[in-house]
Design an enzyme around this catalytic site. Sequence first.
Site: not given
Length: 494
Positions: A203-206, A276
């Site tokens: 995701n974006y933060k990751e 998921d």
Amino acid sequence: MELIYQSLIRSFVEPAVLVLGDLMIDTYLRGASTRLSPEAPVPVVDISSHTSVLGGGANAAANLRQLGAQVTFVSLMGNDYAAELASGLLTKDGIRNEVVRCDTRRTITKTRVIAGQQLLTRYDEGTELQLDAMCEQQIITVLEQQLPLHNAILIADYGKGLITPGIIEALERLNSIHRKFLAIDAKRLDRYKALQPDVVKPNYKEIITLLGIAEQPDCKARQLEELGASIYDATGAKITAVTLDEEGALIFEQDKLLCHTSARPVSNPNVSGAGDTYISAFTLSCLSGATPATAAEVAGMAASIAIRKSDTAHCKLSELVACFSMKDKYIRDTAELDALCNMYRAQGKKIVFTNGCFDILHSGHVSYLERAASLGDILIVGVNTDDSIKRLKGSERPINQLNDRVQVLAGLGAITHLIAFGDAQHDTPEPLIRIIRPDIFAKGGDYSRESLPEAAAVEEYGGEVVLLPLVPDRSTTLIIKRIYTTPVLKVAEA
């Protein structure tokens, strides 16, 4: 195009997928709060429902299973009540359980207390430390036995201590011998670069954490579009699908941006477990031969279905097929109708149903259907087949054949879906009502509750019969009579 998507999705039942991921239980305590505690200024919640579902990597396994795949789940849990609960949920969902029990650990459980629609608190239990050498070897042994038996492996690493460097080394060794499609959803994707995964889904933060760049929440996609080389260098993946919430997803093929898919707007989304759902649908699409762009479209649709539901949710195969047929208002079979209605009910939508011949569409019909639609969120219209109309109206009817009537009705914005009905056994819509279970059954004011044999079926499922007033002097019969009785003007021959 919709038929291509539907054919693709129906092939999801073929692959066998091994899921390796952190096992969690998501528990929801729901109720109402009308007072503060005398012990402290905190709300007292009178619990009315207690729900537990699979979370974490187990939710990825549940999503794959609900989408039709054969699934084996490999993980770690304690030897406690939550472990028994998890085993029961895995069995209930039809997931093959290869979870190792470890006496030194407690099963991870996340409990949310909700009053009305407001989340008041969440408390977590369970062991999140790295597993010990004995449990690690047990996991590796299970992987050695199970990996060769599957078409793909999906790793869902939530950073809860399950996947050690030793397990990653074992995966690298096993996958060099038995090359399988490898999909990874992990908080730290750099740990898996040596595996050269087929698909990763940060995701974006990751992804900004992985790249070591500052967050720009107002322009996520624009910030990342030119960083394909850096992303590929960090992940080593053939395909990287970066999910960006309301900005959709960026799909990179190695170091090149392939496409930017848009997100489908959802009011009040419940995003728990959405990742998921996305990686599960993306993986199955790829295994079924889809291009990365098509896989992204399917995965985005699946995630949009899941986030419309309460609690940690997943997307069902039937719901995904139904969603891709929604642009075509005409429903061709009752299985598709059942899937659509189940999806709408799960989303809390109010379903209105009505039926009729609609032989010659006129202003009275249009006004009636608009009023029926205003009673709820979804309007489903049953349309009598040609043979059914002949039995009800006589051999001269219908004037317009079913295909023509459906095409005209489909042009009305008030109607969400149409389905034909009527056979020698049932010229009433009762069989449809038992599938739809409408909140409202609307009929014209020329009927009464007592004159509708299908009313009992509506009320049996908790629905309500609503009689709507008709526009005066507007009916198909009157139009046909006027046509037959109006003199034909003859044009004199020159």
